[in-house]
Design a protein around this motif. Sequence first.
Motif, mmCIF file in Angstrom:
data_model
loop_
_atom_site.group_PDB
_atom_site.id
_atom_site.type_symbol
_atom_site.label_atom_id
_atom_site.label_comp_id
_atom_site.label_asym_id
_atom_site.label_seq_id
_atom_site.Cartn_x
_atom_site.Cartn_y
_atom_site.Cartn_z
ATOM 1 N N GLY A 291 1.628 10.589 6.163
ATOM 2 C CA GLY A 291 2.532 11.001 5.096
ATOM 3 C C GLY A 291 3.994 11.046 5.501
ATOM 4 N N GLN A 292 4.344 10.451 6.651
ATOM 5 C CA GLN A 292 5.727 10.465 7.110
ATOM 6 C C GLN A 292 6.583 9.433 6.380
ATOM 7 N N ILE A 293 5.955 8.371 5.901
ATOM 8 C CA ILE A 293 6.622 7.379 5.058
ATOM 9 C C ILE A 293 5.793 7.219 3.792
ATOM 10 N N VAL B 9 0.846 -1.187 0.000
ATOM 11 C CA VAL B 9 0.000 0.000 0.000
ATOM 12 C C VAL B 9 0.887 1.244 0.000
ATOM 13 N N VAL B 10 0.390 2.311 -0.637
ATOM 14 C CA VAL B 10 1.166 3.549 -0.762
ATOM 15 C C VAL B 10 0.290 4.739 -0.385
ATOM 16 N N ARG B 11 0.949 5.856 -0.143
ATOM 17 C CA ARG B 11 0.218 7.106 0.070
ATOM 18 C C ARG B 11 -0.609 7.418 -1.175
ATOM 19 N N PRO B 12 -1.836 7.891 -0.996
ATOM 20 C CA PRO B 12 -2.690 8.134 -2.159
ATOM 21 C C PRO B 12 -2.232 9.290 -3.035
ATOM 22 N N ASP B 13 -1.356 10.152 -2.497
ATOM 23 C CA ASP B 13 -0.908 11.289 -3.303
ATOM 24 C C ASP B 13 0.290 10.946 -4.184
ATOM 25 N N LEU B 14 0.831 9.717 -4.063
ATOM 26 C CA LEU B 14 1.906 9.319 -4.965
ATOM 27 C C LEU B 14 1.324 9.075 -6.358
ATOM 28 N N PRO B 15 2.030 9.469 -7.420
ATOM 29 C CA PRO B 15 1.493 9.328 -8.782
ATOM 30 C C PRO B 15 1.242 7.892 -9.247
ATOM 31 N N PRO B 16 2.086 6.894 -8.904
ATOM 32 C CA PRO B 16 1.902 5.551 -9.477
ATOM 33 C C PRO B 16 0.544 4.943 -9.149
ATOM 34 N N LYS B 17 -0.049 4.307 -10.166
ATOM 35 C CA LYS B 17 -1.350 3.673 -9.996
ATOM 36 C C LYS B 17 -1.264 2.151 -10.040
ATOM 37 N N LEU C 223 -6.420 -2.226 5.808
ATOM 38 C CA LEU C 223 -7.406 -2.476 4.751
ATOM 39 C C LEU C 223 -8.602 -1.533 4.830
ATOM 40 N N GLN C 224 -9.025 -1.185 6.045
ATOM 41 C CA GLN C 224 -10.160 -0.259 6.160
ATOM 42 C C GLN C 224 -9.816 1.101 5.567
ATOM 43 N N HIS C 225 -8.545 1.497 5.672
ATOM 44 C CA HIS C 225 -8.120 2.783 5.124
ATOM 45 C C HIS C 225 -7.998 2.724 3.599
ATOM 46 N N VAL C 226 -7.673 1.542 3.085
ATOM 47 C CA VAL C 226 -7.663 1.351 1.627
ATOM 48 C C VAL C 226 -9.085 1.500 1.097
ATOM 49 N N LYS C 227 -10.036 0.859 1.773
ATOM 50 C CA LYS C 227 -11.432 0.920 1.331
ATOM 51 C C LYS C 227 -11.979 2.341 1.437
ATOM 52 N N ALA C 228 -11.474 3.111 2.394
ATOM 53 C CA ALA C 228 -11.943 4.492 2.586
ATOM 54 C C ALA C 228 -11.233 5.468 1.658
ATOM 55 N N GLY C 229 -10.285 4.977 0.872
ATOM 56 C CA GLY C 229 -9.573 5.844 -0.064
ATOM 57 C C GLY C 229 -8.424 6.619 0.547
ATOM 58 N N LYS C 230 -8.074 6.314 1.792
ATOM 59 C CA LYS C 230 -6.981 7.028 2.451
ATOM 60 C C LYS C 230 -5.610 6.462 2.072
ATOM 61 N N LEU C 231 -5.602 5.250 1.533
ATOM 62 C CA LEU C 231 -4.382 4.611 1.046
ATOM 63 C C LEU C 231 -4.700 3.916 -0.262
ATOM 64 N N ARG C 232 -3.662 3.661 -1.076
ATOM 65 C CA ARG C 232 -3.862 2.969 -2.344
ATOM 66 C C ARG C 232 -3.135 1.628 -2.305
ATOM 67 N N MET C 233 -3.852 0.564 -2.641
ATOM 68 C CA MET C 233 -3.250 -0.758 -2.697
ATOM 69 C C MET C 233 -2.804 -1.048 -4.129
ATOM 70 N N LEU C 234 -1.553 -1.497 -4.268
ATOM 71 C CA LEU C 234 -1.010 -1.784 -5.597
ATOM 72 C C LEU C 234 -0.904 -3.267 -5.889
ATOM 73 N N PRO D 199 1.962 1.706 14.758
ATOM 74 C CA PRO D 199 2.683 2.972 14.596
ATOM 75 C C PRO D 199 3.159 3.210 13.164
ATOM 76 N N ALA D 200 3.558 2.135 12.485
ATOM 77 C CA ALA D 200 3.980 2.286 11.084
ATOM 78 C C ALA D 200 2.818 2.745 10.224
ATOM 79 N N LEU D 201 1.656 2.167 10.457
ATOM 80 C CA LEU D 201 0.466 2.556 9.703
ATOM 81 C C LEU D 201 0.109 4.018 9.960
ATOM 82 N N GLN D 202 0.201 4.448 11.196
ATOM 83 C CA GLN D 202 -0.139 5.828 11.517
ATOM 84 C C GLN D 202 0.765 6.817 10.787
ATOM 85 N N ASP D 203 2.051 6.489 10.688
ATOM 86 C CA ASP D 203 2.962 7.382 9.980
ATOM 87 C C ASP D 203 2.731 7.348 8.469
ATOM 88 N N LEU D 204 2.290 6.217 7.951
ATOM 89 C CA LEU D 204 1.939 6.163 6.529
ATOM 90 C C LEU D 204 0.722 7.038 6.258
#
Length: 337
Positions: free
Chosen positions: A212-214, A144-152, A224-235, A204-209
Amino acid sequence: MNPSLPASRPAAPRRRLLALAGAGLAAAALLMPAAASAEAWPAKPVKVIVNFPPGGAADQLARLVGQPLSEALGQPVVIENRGGANGNIGGEAVARSAPDGYTLLMSSGGMVSVNPHLYQKMSFDPAKDLVPVAAAARVLVYLVVRPDLPPKNVQEFTAYLKARPGKLSYGSPGVGSSPHLAGEMFKSQTGTFATHVPYRGAAPALQDLLAGQIDFYFDPGIALQHVKAGKLRMLAVGSPKRSPLFPDVPTLDEAGFKGFDADTVFGFYAPAGTPQPVIAKLNAEINKVLAMPAVQERIAQLGGEAAPGTPEAFHERAMADSVRFGAIIKERNIRAD
């Protein structure tokens, strides 16, 4: 001739029979305490030490199984978190506990399959001082990556990483954890470099992701709940097969990284020397809990799969993982001390 002599001749055989009977009773007497203690177990609360901080996969699985297991055993199952040293602190606490069935360990399979490769010296031998009781779940990892990263997708992400060597970072629950090893596998197969940031646990790792710290993370299911909510992107899924929760998300193997498998099996262990009848009872009751639809559904929501089975099958899986993870640890020269 003494007329009583013929009548006394059978005395020797009778003595032998009495001696044999006495020996049998003595042997039975020796076995009775163990049998009685196994039948009486549990006569008090059972403590489960989770060797990772609250909020991670091990903690959630322990609490999920703990409540119905308590009802089945008729005694409270108390969960206690003792994180640190990639699970070694909690693992040692259980290994040094009395082998009476009242102290158990909930751990990732890495306690047996990874840590001996990471640490030059350990205060205990997990393969000898702990015995497998029951697997709980196969835990998948998700890229999973930050949603503001360009790669899809994975291909775009790999190119993005290659163009920025050392500029992106990824988190993990700690050195040698399955998310960390997944990241090292990924860097090895893609020829990329990113900075590893180890945390004291998955949460703690998830919270920093999320903050936007990592930049990315191989998640063991708690994101997974954050992926479903659009807060993270799963690749991608870092497992041999796709997740039923995200059937459209490819595995890394499908994306071209052949043989990519960072799964691990979480489960329960006991101190070596714990009576076999107690282990057998625990295994049977935990397997019953894992067969409950509500438990299976919750494990699936966490992104894993229930993994009922025998202690022997649990051990065999750990040994196979030891070979697989040991290879990447050696290749990447990963050390925890």
